[in-house]
Design an enzyme around this catalytic site. Structure first.
Site, PDB file in Angstrom:
ATOM      1  N   CYS A 135       6.473 119.890 128.455  1.00 30.42           N
ATOM      2  CA  CYS A 135       6.204 120.689 127.253  1.00 30.42           C
ATOM      3  C   CYS A 135       4.761 121.161 127.167  1.00 30.42           C
ATOM      4  CB  CYS A 135       6.594 119.902 126.009  1.00 30.42           C
ATOM      5  SG  CYS A 135       8.317 119.382 126.030  1.00 30.42           S
TER       6      CYS A 135
ATOM      7  N   HIS B  49       0.856 120.052 118.579  1.00 27.74           N
ATOM      8  CA  HIS B  49       2.119 119.904 119.300  1.00 27.74           C
ATOM      9  C   HIS B  49       3.228 119.548 118.298  1.00 27.74           C
ATOM     10  CE1 HIS B  49       4.741 119.399 122.666  1.00 27.74           C
ATOM     11  NE2 HIS B  49       5.004 118.145 122.372  1.00 27.74           N
TER      12      HIS B  49
ATOM     13  N   GLU C 174      -0.763 112.241 117.539  1.00 20.43           N
ATOM     14  CA  GLU C 174      -1.610 113.414 117.731  1.00 20.43           C
ATOM     15  C   GLU C 174      -2.691 113.511 116.657  1.00 20.43           C
ATOM     16  OE1 GLU C 174      -1.285 118.255 118.450  1.00 20.43           O
ATOM     17  OE2 GLU C 174       0.460 117.153 117.715  1.00 20.43           O
TER      18      GLU C 174
ATOM     19  N   LYS D 127       6.384 124.536 114.779  1.00 22.38           N
ATOM     20  CA  LYS D 127       7.691 124.152 115.322  1.00 22.38           C
ATOM     21  C   LYS D 127       8.680 123.873 114.199  1.00 22.38           C
ATOM     22  CE  LYS D 127       6.343 122.203 119.828  1.00 22.38           C
ATOM     23  NZ  LYS D 127       4.872 122.322 119.771  1.00 22.38           N
TER      24      LYS D 127
ATOM     25  N   PHE E   6       6.363 115.255 128.393  1.00 20.50           N
ATOM     26  CA  PHE E   6       6.859 114.051 129.062  1.00 20.50           C
ATOM     27  C   PHE E   6       6.090 113.870 130.371  1.00 20.50           C
ATOM     28  CE2 PHE E   6      11.487 113.897 127.264  1.00 20.50           C
ATOM     29  CZ  PHE E   6      10.969 113.595 126.016  1.00 20.50           C
TER      30      PHE E   6
END
Length: 412
Positions: free
Chosen positions: A163, A303, A314, A334, A400
């Site tokens: 990602c 993120h 984060e 997101k 990941f």
């Protein structure tokens, strides 16, 4: 040192298939989520996703390009076509070896792979595979087909860092221009992961939201009741150009890319470091290269996928990297687009650039109850856009394998 600027952008997203529509829906707090229509997901734990709507590849792709490419490559070609059109480069007048493509793809041709294997398993004894199986499957065909479509003969490859992929691609293009290896790059990322195996695999990990009865509110970064991310798909493309080259031709400059950095957590296959040590270092290094003091960073597109551990990890990293966060405003977009995996960083870079251009912080939607674990002094912009001065913006992307990538843009 050579400067690098953004002179073109293109987008295919769950919120619109061009940059302006996408951006207006982001500012409007629109959710791109809904029930999955690509396949029958009735028996799956997660049955929702942020799908691209009304996609007509014929606008930019010819019949052979469509026939020979998986959906992730079609998204790439479409977004790249928009970005180059927007940049207004006179390609026939340029040395084709001065223009490269560094693209980002996380998974590649999942739809193609699943269809071909299904056909083999359910077919006759004689194995039958399409001659386009491998070209449609492999991740590097996105960058390869962009170069073929426009005759771009410079550096060409596809980066893969889960990602964090799109930010990796942007960083590489940035560095090659600074080193004098190219004048222009088409960079960004694409992904088409809304398939049975992809949805099933992430669902089995319990990484995705199971709020199937309320998809519009399923992705809720920083909310106490978040239960995982919502899968998204699409592409974002940016034209990176050497500043003097862009200035000489009178190009419209959206922003300057001033810093980029990557680190590794070296911690876990899928989980971020709980204290965000690697993420913090990536942000620190990117700001140092940008020559921007932490207190001068105005906006962060994080993120923030809406996972219980990742969101807070984060934010801990942000505090560790910046110290004083009183000037910083954060919004997790997101919540609207879903998580586009390898393409996430590309569309979020576009959001960061548009935020600089329009001097507005987009909202984080679906935040009803802010998580009590959010560190003090962190400003999350929720539900409505916030007009404010934005001279410098950062976009984070983590993947990941412990990949952390941060990019920093500045107003020109």
């Amino acid at each position: 040192m050579t400067r690098v600027v953004i002179t073109g952008m293109g987008a295919v997203t769950p919120l619109g298939n061009d940059v302006n529509t996408f951006w207006q829906n982001i500012l409007g707090g629109v959710s791109g989520a809904g029930s999955i229509t690509r396949f029958d997901a009735e028996r799956f734990r997660t049955r929702i996703a942020c799908e691209v709507k009304d996609f007509s590849p014929e606008k930019y792709l010819d019949r052979n390009e469509i026939k020979r490419s998986d959906l992730f490559t079609q998204y790439a070609l479409y977004a790249a076509s928009q970005a180059l059109e927007d940049a207004g480069l006179d390609l026939p007048a340029m040395d084709p070896f001065d223009i490269g493509v560094i693209w980002g793809v996380g998974q590649g041709g999942m739809e193609t792979f699943e269809q071909e294997v299904t056909n083999y398993v359910t077919g006759s004894y004689v194995p039958r595979f399409s001659p386009f199986f491998v070209p449609r499957l492999i991740v590097n065909l996105a960058s390869g087909m962009i170069s073929m479509k426009f005759g771009l003969q410079g550096i060409n490859y596809t980066a893969v860092s889960a990602c964090a992929t799109s930010n990796t691609a942007l960083m590489d293009a940035f560095n090659y221009i600074k080193m004098g290896k190219a004048k222009v790059f088409v960079s960004g990322g694409s992904e088409a992961p809304i398939t049975p195996a992809s949805i099933g695999g992430f669902s089995a990990m319990k990484a995705m939201s199971a709020r199937n009865d309320d998809p519009l509110h399923a992705c809720r970064p920083y909310d106490q009741d978040r239960d995982g991310f919502v899968m998204g798909e699409g592409a974002g493309a940016l034209v990176l150009e050497e500043y003097e080259h862009a200035k000489k031709r009178g190009a419209h400059i959206y922003a300057e890319l001033v810093g980029a950095a990557m680190t590794a957590d070296a911690y876990h296959m899928t989980a971020p470091h709980p204290e965000g040590i690697g993420a913090s270092k990536a942000m620190t290094l990117a700001l140092e290269e940008a020559k921007i003091a932490p207190e001068d960073l105005d906006y962060l597109n994080p993120h923030a996928t809406s996972t219980p551990i990742g969101d807070i990890s984060e934010l801990k990293a942000v505090v560790a990297a910046l110290g004083d966060t009183s000037n910083l405003h954060i919004s997790a977009t997101k919540s609207m687009t879903g998580h586009l995996l390898g393409a996430a960083g590309a569309i979020e870079a576009i959001i960061a650039i548009k935020a600089i251009n329009d001097q507005v912080v987009p909202p984080t939607i679906n935040v009803d109850n802010l998580d009590n674990a959010i560190p003090k002094g962190i400003h999350i912009v929720t539900n409505e856009p916030l007009p404010r001065t934005i001279n410098a913006a950062m976009s984070n992307a983590f993947g990941f394998g412990g990949h952390n990538a941060s990019v920093v843009f500045k107003k020109v």
